[in-house]
Design an enzyme around this catalytic site. Structure first.
Site, mmCIF file in Angstrom:
data_model
loop_
_atom_site.group_PDB
_atom_site.id
_atom_site.type_symbol
_atom_site.label_atom_id
_atom_site.label_comp_id
_atom_site.label_asym_id
_atom_site.label_seq_id
_atom_site.Cartn_x
_atom_site.Cartn_y
_atom_site.Cartn_z
ATOM 1 N N ASN A 37 -15.807 -4.199 -2.107
ATOM 2 C CA ASN A 37 -15.813 -5.186 -1.028
ATOM 3 C C ASN A 37 -16.310 -6.548 -1.512
ATOM 4 O O ASN A 37 -15.787 -7.594 -1.108
ATOM 5 C CB ASN A 37 -16.666 -4.671 0.135
ATOM 6 C CG ASN A 37 -15.902 -3.705 1.020
ATOM 7 O OD1 ASN A 37 -15.071 -4.110 1.824
ATOM 8 N ND2 ASN A 37 -16.167 -2.417 0.851
ATOM 9 N N VAL A 54 4.204 -0.172 -5.679
ATOM 10 C CA VAL A 54 4.578 -1.138 -6.703
ATOM 11 C C VAL A 54 4.809 -0.383 -8.011
ATOM 12 O O VAL A 54 3.954 0.383 -8.465
ATOM 13 C CB VAL A 54 3.496 -2.216 -6.870
ATOM 14 C CG1 VAL A 54 3.808 -3.108 -8.070
ATOM 15 C CG2 VAL A 54 3.398 -3.054 -5.606
ATOM 16 N N GLU A 100 0.854 -1.187 0.000
ATOM 17 C CA GLU A 100 0.000 0.000 0.000
ATOM 18 C C GLU A 100 0.893 1.242 0.000
ATOM 19 O O GLU A 100 1.730 1.402 0.895
ATOM 20 C CB GLU A 100 -0.925 0.005 1.231
ATOM 21 C CG GLU A 100 -1.628 1.310 1.513
ATOM 22 C CD GLU A 100 -2.422 1.842 0.329
ATOM 23 O OE1 GLU A 100 -2.339 3.060 0.074
ATOM 24 O OE2 GLU A 100 -3.124 1.045 -0.339
ATOM 25 N N SER A 137 -7.919 -0.050 4.469
ATOM 26 C CA SER A 137 -9.314 -0.405 4.753
ATOM 27 C C SER A 137 -10.111 0.782 5.299
ATOM 28 O O SER A 137 -10.770 0.689 6.324
ATOM 29 C CB SER A 137 -9.372 -1.576 5.754
ATOM 30 O OG SER A 137 -8.691 -2.694 5.247
ATOM 31 N N ARG A 186 -3.252 -10.439 11.938
ATOM 32 C CA ARG A 186 -3.990 -11.556 11.362
ATOM 33 C C ARG A 186 -3.154 -12.352 10.352
ATOM 34 O O ARG A 186 -3.690 -13.128 9.574
ATOM 35 C CB ARG A 186 -5.279 -11.046 10.711
ATOM 36 C CG ARG A 186 -6.320 -10.600 11.736
ATOM 37 C CD ARG A 186 -7.458 -9.824 11.086
ATOM 38 N NE ARG A 186 -8.563 -9.625 12.007
ATOM 39 C CZ ARG A 186 -8.607 -8.692 12.950
ATOM 40 N NH1 ARG A 186 -7.578 -7.859 13.096
ATOM 41 N NH2 ARG A 186 -9.650 -8.577 13.744
ATOM 42 N N CYS A 212 -15.795 6.956 0.899
ATOM 43 C CA CYS A 212 -17.155 7.497 0.789
ATOM 44 C C CYS A 212 -17.524 8.359 1.989
ATOM 45 O O CYS A 212 -18.422 9.202 1.900
ATOM 46 C CB CYS A 212 -18.169 6.354 0.665
ATOM 47 S SG CYS A 212 -17.899 5.279 -0.752
ATOM 48 N N ARG A 269 -47.284 1.042 -11.668
ATOM 49 C CA ARG A 269 -48.651 0.999 -12.221
ATOM 50 C C ARG A 269 -48.769 1.930 -13.423
ATOM 51 O O ARG A 269 -49.363 1.572 -14.446
ATOM 52 C CB ARG A 269 -49.658 1.411 -11.146
ATOM 53 C CG ARG A 269 -49.865 0.389 -10.049
ATOM 54 C CD ARG A 269 -50.831 0.889 -8.999
ATOM 55 N NE ARG A 269 -52.180 1.081 -9.541
ATOM 56 C CZ ARG A 269 -53.178 1.609 -8.836
ATOM 57 N NH1 ARG A 269 -52.975 2.009 -7.597
ATOM 58 N NH2 ARG A 269 -54.369 1.711 -9.385
ATOM 59 N N TRP A 293 -50.208 2.730 -1.322
ATOM 60 C CA TRP A 293 -49.441 2.356 -2.507
ATOM 61 C C TRP A 293 -48.086 3.039 -2.408
ATOM 62 O O TRP A 293 -47.991 4.269 -2.490
ATOM 63 C CB TRP A 293 -50.158 2.787 -3.790
ATOM 64 C CG TRP A 293 -51.239 1.837 -4.205
ATOM 65 C CD1 TRP A 293 -52.553 1.890 -3.868
ATOM 66 C CD2 TRP A 293 -51.080 0.691 -5.051
ATOM 67 N NE1 TRP A 293 -53.236 0.844 -4.431
ATOM 68 C CE2 TRP A 293 -52.358 0.092 -5.173
ATOM 69 C CE3 TRP A 293 -49.995 0.101 -5.718
ATOM 70 C CZ2 TRP A 293 -52.572 -1.056 -5.928
ATOM 71 C CZ3 TRP A 293 -50.216 -1.037 -6.466
ATOM 72 C CH2 TRP A 293 -51.491 -1.612 -6.567
#
Length: 461
Positions: free
Chosen positions: A313, A83, A36, A42, A73, A46, A450, A442
């Site tokens: 995601n 990169v 990154e 993460s 993790r 938005c 409709r 409705w």
């Protein structure tokens, strides 16, 4: 022997893919290296307009998982590392540590490209002047907030009137700025038909935002200190102490292009249903997802580029399942999106009129006025619903909604109907929830359906 997965890009698609792959395969089976170039991972791009506007108080609230949490993790996440090259023939990538400048090659067995999209920044005179800001990353958001805090003037110009443009107009209005939106389109929100965009224009004008349509920015004017002082079009100048760019984005695919990977007409990577990059160069070892890919429009059958976190995601989950030796597919989209500016809600799904014409579809359109609740119930707010239906078959082609509280999420009913290829007549029988605080008897979407049924029948459908 373990395999190595390399991920380029540490936001939604890339880290969703890495996390899902890690759930399926232990470190001894699959080594995961992620690159990154920024400092954050993460995060919700938005959410930046709402952070700038003060509705979200802290930057940390926009971060779903920090680099440290990913590393804990079992993901070798390397931030501030860019990169520079993909070498598919040798299955390796070349990267540079942005702090030290050191470069290195990293081999991969499987590669995920999640390079996102880059904001449009036209080569206008003055575009790089202090006070001109994009809002693509958390760093961009912080820089804008710092500028607002240091600026004595209270005049802001937003260039562009798409999702980011209207959301940033609201954010600046909430900050107490006099806001002008300069838009080269006929109406704001080009993702809507012009008649629906006009509703957005009128509402924003009513909020005190100066709307300038059909105007092409020619240059950014600067003062003696070199900072921005105005935005110029062919016909006028608009004073500005701060300028925000909301001109949209393009897929960030220069690495992929240089590597010989296949790109579509919108510049995004082309993948199959498993999000694996097509073609012999990829050699079955490269996947891609997020804002750098093109997706199938399930209504028109065309490839589209849609930069949304929801898609990114989902792409990441699909990719992670497949590189982790599971199985998942991403079939395509119907083009659903929602936004707001102050109390005005804006939603769309499916095709606009010009989209339908472009693929040779014949259609009928209807527009209805309704309310979010039973008319007699306190707080009932107006909304306008426009619906497109195919002639002869009556198949729903698209829906657009502009209104106040309770308007935007009604588009989800139409999104499901589009995905199921329902006709407008079938929609009229949908068993939607009703109570006076939530809807008229409705629902507005069914009222539009409709009316669309009647329009199709008049043309011999």
């Amino acid at each position: 022997m373990s395999e190595r997965l390399v991920v380029i890009g540490g936001d939604a698609a890339g880290m969703s893919a890495a996390s899902q792959a890690r759930r399926l395969k232990a470190p001894g089976e699959l080594e995961i290296v992620a690159f990154e170039r920024g400092s954050f991972t993460s995060f919700s791009a938005c959410g930046i307009p709402y952070w700038v506007g003060g509705e979200v108080s802290e930057r940390a609230e926009l971060i779903a998982r920090t680099p440290e949490e990913h590393r804990a993790r079992g993901i070798d996440l390397r931030t501030r590392t860019e990169v520079l090259e993909i070498d598919p023939a040798r299955r390796r990538v070349r990267s540079r540590d942005l702090a030290s400048g050191a470069e290195d090659w990293t081999a991969y067995d499987k590669l995920v490209i999640a390079t996102g999209a880059r904001p449009l920044r036209p080569p206008l005179p003055g575009i790089d002047a202090p006070g001109v800001h994009g809002v693509q990353t958390l760093g961009d958001g912080q820089a804008l907030l710092d500028r607002l805090a240091a600026t004595e003037g209270r005049r802001a110009v937003v260039i562009g009137a798409g999702y980011i443009g209207v959301e940033m107009a609201e954010a600046l209005l909430r900050r107490g700025y006099e806001v002008t939106v300069v838009n080269r389109g006929e109406q704001p929100m080009s993702t809507l038909d012009p008649d629906m965009g006009r509703l957005v224009h009128d509402a924003m004008s009513g909020m005190g935002i100066t709307m300038v349509n059909d105007a092409e920015v020619t240059k950014i004017l600067t003062g003696a200190d070199g900072a921005v002082r105005a935005v110029a079009t062919q016909d006028a100048e608009y004073p500005a102490d701060v300028v925000v760019l909301g001109l949209g984005v393009r897929p960030e695919t220069e690495l992929a292009r240089a590597a010989g990977l296949p790109l579509g007409e919108h510049g995004g990577l082309l993948t199959d249903l498993s999000m694996r990059v097509r073609g012999p160069v990829a050699d079955g070892a490269i996947w891609a997802g997020g804002d750098c890919v093109e997706v199938l429009d399930l209504i028109s059958g065309q490839q589209r580029h849609i930069a949304l976190g929801t898609h990114a995601n989902k792409h990441g989950q699909v990719i992670g399942s497949n590189v982790g030796d599971g199985y998942a597919t991403f079939p395509g989209v119907v083009g659903t999106a929602v936004s707001k500016v102050c109390d005005l809600e804006i939603a769309r799904t499916g095709l606009r009129e010009k989209d339908a014409r472009a693929v040779g579809l014949r259609y009928e359109t209807v527009t209805i006025e309704s309310t979010s609740r039973a008319g007699y119930y306190p707080g009932a707010a107006p909304m306008t619903v426009k619906m497109l239906a195919e002639r002869r078959t009556g198949r729903l082609l698209g829906t657009q909604i502009v209104g106040r509280e309770g308007a935007a999420k009604r588009v989800d009913v139409a999104a499901v109907a589009l995905t199921a290829r329902m006709t407008v007549e079938q929609m009229t029988a949908l068993d939607l929830g009703y109570a006076p605080p939530f809807s008229p008897v409705w629902d507005p979407v069914l009222v539009a359906a409709r009316k669309a049924v009647a329009a199709v029948r008049r043309t011999g459908g």
